[in-house]
Motif scaffolding. Structure first.
Motif, PDB file in Angstrom:
ATOM      1  N   GLY A 178     -53.758 -96.266 -36.011  1.00 34.52           N
ATOM      2  CA  GLY A 178     -54.653 -96.592 -37.114  1.00 34.52           C
ATOM      3  C   GLY A 178     -55.622 -97.708 -36.799  1.00 34.52           C
ATOM      4  O   GLY A 178     -56.725 -97.767 -37.367  1.00 34.52           O
ATOM      5  N   ILE A 179     -55.248 -98.601 -35.882  1.00 34.98           N
ATOM      6  CA  ILE A 179     -56.152 -99.698 -35.507  1.00 34.98           C
ATOM      7  C   ILE A 179     -57.463 -99.153 -34.952  1.00 34.98           C
ATOM      8  O   ILE A 179     -58.542 -99.724 -35.180  1.00 34.98           O
ATOM      9  N   PHE A 180     -57.400 -98.020 -34.239  1.00 29.28           N
ATOM     10  CA  PHE A 180     -58.594 -97.466 -33.603  1.00 29.28           C
ATOM     11  C   PHE A 180     -59.440 -96.625 -34.569  1.00 29.28           C
ATOM     12  O   PHE A 180     -60.395 -95.994 -34.145  1.00 29.28           O
ATOM     13  N   PHE A 181     -59.074 -96.632 -35.841  1.00 31.40           N
ATOM     14  CA  PHE A 181     -59.933 -96.028 -36.858  1.00 31.40           C
ATOM     15  C   PHE A 181     -60.834 -97.072 -37.510  1.00 31.40           C
ATOM     16  O   PHE A 181     -61.625 -96.747 -38.396  1.00 31.40           O
ATOM     17  N   TYR A 194     -64.787 -86.888 -38.772  1.00 29.06           N
ATOM     18  CA  TYR A 194     -64.174 -87.609 -39.884  1.00 29.06           C
ATOM     19  C   TYR A 194     -63.425 -86.667 -40.821  1.00 29.06           C
ATOM     20  O   TYR A 194     -62.398 -87.044 -41.407  1.00 29.06           O
ATOM     21  N   ALA A 195     -63.907 -85.431 -40.953  1.00 28.38           N
ATOM     22  CA  ALA A 195     -63.207 -84.467 -41.793  1.00 28.38           C
ATOM     23  C   ALA A 195     -61.829 -84.141 -41.209  1.00 28.38           C
ATOM     24  O   ALA A 195     -60.824 -84.097 -41.931  1.00 28.38           O
ATOM     25  N   ILE A 196     -61.792 -83.916 -39.891  1.00 27.31           N
ATOM     26  CA  ILE A 196     -60.497 -83.619 -39.256  1.00 27.31           C
ATOM     27  C   ILE A 196     -59.610 -84.867 -39.249  1.00 27.31           C
ATOM     28  O   ILE A 196     -58.387 -84.771 -39.396  1.00 27.31           O
ATOM     29  N   MET A 197     -60.221 -86.043 -39.092  1.00 27.57           N
ATOM     30  CA  MET A 197     -59.447 -87.286 -39.170  1.00 27.57           C
ATOM     31  C   MET A 197     -58.770 -87.414 -40.521  1.00 27.57           C
ATOM     32  O   MET A 197     -57.581 -87.765 -40.614  1.00 27.57           O
ATOM     33  N   LEU A 198     -59.528 -87.131 -41.589  1.00 27.68           N
ATOM     34  CA  LEU A 198     -58.953 -87.192 -42.936  1.00 27.68           C
ATOM     35  C   LEU A 198     -57.791 -86.215 -43.071  1.00 27.68           C
ATOM     36  O   LEU A 198     -56.741 -86.560 -43.629  1.00 27.68           O
ATOM     37  N   ALA A 199     -57.963 -85.001 -42.544  1.00 21.52           N
ATOM     38  CA  ALA A 199     -56.885 -84.008 -42.607  1.00 21.52           C
ATOM     39  C   ALA A 199     -55.653 -84.494 -41.851  1.00 21.52           C
ATOM     40  O   ALA A 199     -54.515 -84.333 -42.320  1.00 21.52           O
ATOM     41  N   ALA A 200     -55.872 -85.109 -40.673  1.00 17.47           N
ATOM     42  CA  ALA A 200     -54.747 -85.614 -39.869  1.00 17.47           C
ATOM     43  C   ALA A 200     -54.003 -86.719 -40.611  1.00 17.47           C
ATOM     44  O   ALA A 200     -52.761 -86.721 -40.671  1.00 17.47           O
ATOM     45  N   VAL A 201     -54.746 -87.655 -41.187  1.00 16.95           N
ATOM     46  CA  VAL A 201     -54.118 -88.762 -41.922  1.00 16.95           C
ATOM     47  C   VAL A 201     -53.369 -88.222 -43.141  1.00 16.95           C
ATOM     48  O   VAL A 201     -52.243 -88.663 -43.441  1.00 16.95           O
ATOM     49  N   TYR A 202     -53.966 -87.260 -43.843  1.00 12.40           N
ATOM     50  CA  TYR A 202     -53.305 -86.659 -45.008  1.00 12.40           C
ATOM     51  C   TYR A 202     -51.975 -86.018 -44.609  1.00 12.40           C
ATOM     52  O   TYR A 202     -50.942 -86.238 -45.267  1.00 12.40           O
ATOM     53  N   ILE A 261     -74.101 -98.794 -32.261  1.00  8.43           N
ATOM     54  CA  ILE A 261     -73.105 -98.072 -31.469  1.00  8.43           C
ATOM     55  C   ILE A 261     -71.727 -98.399 -32.032  1.00  8.43           C
ATOM     56  O   ILE A 261     -71.374 -99.566 -32.178  1.00  8.43           O
ATOM     57  N   ASN A 262     -70.942 -97.366 -32.354  1.00  5.11           N
ATOM     58  CA  ASN A 262     -69.556 -97.589 -32.738  1.00  5.11           C
ATOM     59  C   ASN A 262     -68.759 -97.819 -31.457  1.00  5.11           C
ATOM     60  O   ASN A 262     -68.501 -96.892 -30.686  1.00  5.11           O
ATOM     61  N   VAL A 263     -68.374 -99.071 -31.219  1.00  2.52           N
ATOM     62  CA  VAL A 263     -67.760 -99.415 -29.931  1.00  2.52           C
ATOM     63  C   VAL A 263     -66.270 -99.090 -29.888  1.00  2.52           C
ATOM     64  O   VAL A 263     -65.638 -99.235 -28.840  1.00  2.52           O
ATOM     65  N   ILE A 264     -65.703 -98.649 -31.004  1.00  4.45           N
ATOM     66  CA  ILE A 264     -64.279 -98.322 -31.045  1.00  4.45           C
ATOM     67  C   ILE A 264     -64.093 -96.812 -30.897  1.00  4.45           C
ATOM     68  O   ILE A 264     -64.505 -96.042 -31.759  1.00  4.45           O
ATOM     69  N   PRO A 265     -63.488 -96.356 -29.822  1.00 10.18           N
ATOM     70  CA  PRO A 265     -63.258 -94.916 -29.647  1.00 10.18           C
ATOM     71  C   PRO A 265     -62.111 -94.424 -30.531  1.00 10.18           C
ATOM     72  O   PRO A 265     -60.943 -94.727 -30.277  1.00 10.18           O
ATOM     73  N   ASN A 266     -62.436 -93.662 -31.557  1.00  7.96           N
ATOM     74  CA  ASN A 266     -61.418 -93.170 -32.487  1.00  7.96           C
ATOM     75  C   ASN A 266     -60.385 -92.273 -31.812  1.00  7.96           C
ATOM     76  O   ASN A 266     -59.244 -92.170 -32.272  1.00  7.96           O
TER      77      ASN A 266
END
Length: 458
Positions: free
Chosen positions: A257-260, A348-356, A268-273
């Motif tokens: 979760g830290i990498f979200f 982000y849509a798949i991320m939301l599904a994974a977290v759910y 530039i989003n420097v954090i690789p999700n």
């Protein structure tokens, strides 16, 4: 017959080495031996300490000194995870910040690691004395001394070059008489010298520590005696195994979760999700041992990680070769910008599904492990168990709601990034704060669930 006997002994040595974590100790040495450039590390120390903790766990179960070492290493691993998180910022901050980060992490590592090294070697000496381990004492003092030397040298030699950023030459001008030295000119030379010394010391440590562990792993009679004591004291403790597995699962989820937490520097989003996705995949694989409904969460997490790698790569290339300022002037830049938006939305849509799905699995764990035992009939106890479950369940629902808010903000930023940057460049801080609140609440809830499971299965 002799060959068969040797083969059986070799198989037994492999089994015992695997059970007692010798392979993990060797893997830890490989991850830790390399030099660093400030906090940039080719083989991240975080994984080295994870391997080290894993390799020492069974030894620590029957040796209090090693248990103390693991307690310190467990704290250190979180700082090393933060260090891994901060690595991506190094090219984007000035030398003063680099010095602060480098010095801070070096001091923290020495505070926790040096006492742990002493306890680990003292623990092995204890095992050698108690269980007649001949190979424990072969080259023991040399290995211990080289270990101390390497970690002290590595920490000191990465800080020294960064001290050049304190040079005041460019501000002093010709106010004072005499020869003025700009120490910053020597930074490159100090880095090269420090890297060479650290690398040579690391190789010297590696060629001593790996044979040391291998000799211990090949000492079948010694390991059998240790295994016998471990089985007598620990193996039949089912609750201990359960608690440890659940703790690992919850820790991996929190680490992922830290990498979200997205940090935007110069658009530039420097954090690789996708690094967070990897942690989630490992957590779900471990969770599948206890829950049989984890396949959807696993597949979605794999899909998220794959899409995130592609999205991060395309966004990074767009930022390097074009940038937001180019989209109104260059059709190619605008087309690639649109691709980054589409990929971000999918990611982000798949991320939301994974977290759910993962939160759903965590809620199932509440029912599985925190429900009252079937033989409990006391209404007060039943009410206590039910209240604990309801509270945890509500907290996980709140976690999900906050993550949905974070998802909406990230989607909005992905779609209208060019416009938002022009009118409200600090918008990404709002996303960071919301996602940070989600992470803190998730960690707090996971800790609360583990505390209750630990109390019940103690």
């Amino acid at each position: 017959m002799k060959q068969n006997s040797n083969a059986l002994q070799s198989d037994e040595a492999k089994r015992l080495s695997k059970k007692m974590g010798i392979g993990s100790l060797i893997a830890a040495a490989i991850f830790l031996f390399n030099p660093c450039l400030n906090i940039l590390d080719i083989l991240p120390d975080f994984f080295g300490y994870i391997f080290l903790i894993n390799g020492l766990t069974k030894w620590a179960d029957i040796c209090p000194g090693m248990a103390d070492a693991i307690q310190g290493l467990n704290k250190l691993k979180w700082f090393m995870l933060l260090k891994l998180f901060m690595m991506v910022l190094m090219p984007l901050v000035d030398d003063t910040f680099v010095l602060v980060f480098t010095f801070g992490f070096a001091i923290i590592e020495l505070i926790y690691l040096i006492p742990a090294i002493g306890r680990i070697f003292a623990g092995f000496e204890y095992f050698g004395t108690r269980f007649d381990g001949f190979w424990i004492y072969v080259n023991y003092k040399n290995v211990r001394t080289i270990t101390y030397l390497f970690f002290w040298a590595r920490s000191i030699l990465i800080v020294i070059p960064e001290l050049c950023s304190l040079s005041s030459f460019e501000y002093s001008g010709y106010v004072t008489s005499g020869v003025q030295i700009n120490f910053a000119n020597y930074k490159g030379a100090l880095i090269i010298v420090g890297t060479i010394i650290t690398l040579l010391t690391g190789i010297m440590w590696l060629v001593n520590i790996i044979p040391y562990f291998k000799h211990i792993g090949n000492d079948v009679n010694f390991l059998k005696r240790v295994e016998g004591q471990y089985d007598l004291e620990i193996s039949n403790n089912v609750g201990l195994t359960l608690r440890r597995d659940i703790h690992k699962i919850l820790t991996l989820i929190i680490a992922g979760g830290i990498f979200f937490l997205n940090i935007w520097v110069e658009q530039i989003n420097v954090i690789p999700n996708f690094i967070g996705g990897i942690f989630l995949i490992v957590a779900i694989v471990k969770l599948s041992k206890y829950l049989k409904t984890t396949k959807p969460a696993l597949y979605v997490s794999i899909a998220f990680t794959a899409v995130s790698v592609i999205s991060y790569t395309v966004s990074l290339l767009f930022s390097i070769f074009f940038g937001l300022a180019s989209i109104e002037l260059d059709f190619a830049a605008y087309d690639i910008y649109n691709i980054t938006r589409v990929l971000s939305i999918i990611e982000y849509a798949i991320m939301l599904a994974a977290v759910y799905l993962i939160i759903c699995e965590l809620r199932k764990m509440i029912k599985m492990y925190l429900s009252a035992d079937p033989d409990v009939s006391d209404k007060r106890l039943l009410d206590i168990y039910a209240g604990q479950q309801r509270e945890l369940d509500r907290r996980y629902v709140v976690c999900l709601v906050i993550f949905v808010i974070s998802f909406i903000l990230n989607i909005a930023y992905a779609i209208m990034r060019a416009e938002i940057v022009n009118y409200f460049p600090q918008f990404w801080l709002i996303m960071l704060i919301v996602t940070g609140i989600w992470w803190v609440l998730l960690k707090s809830t996971n800790d609360q669930m583990f505390d209750q499971i630990e109390y019940k299965y103690m």
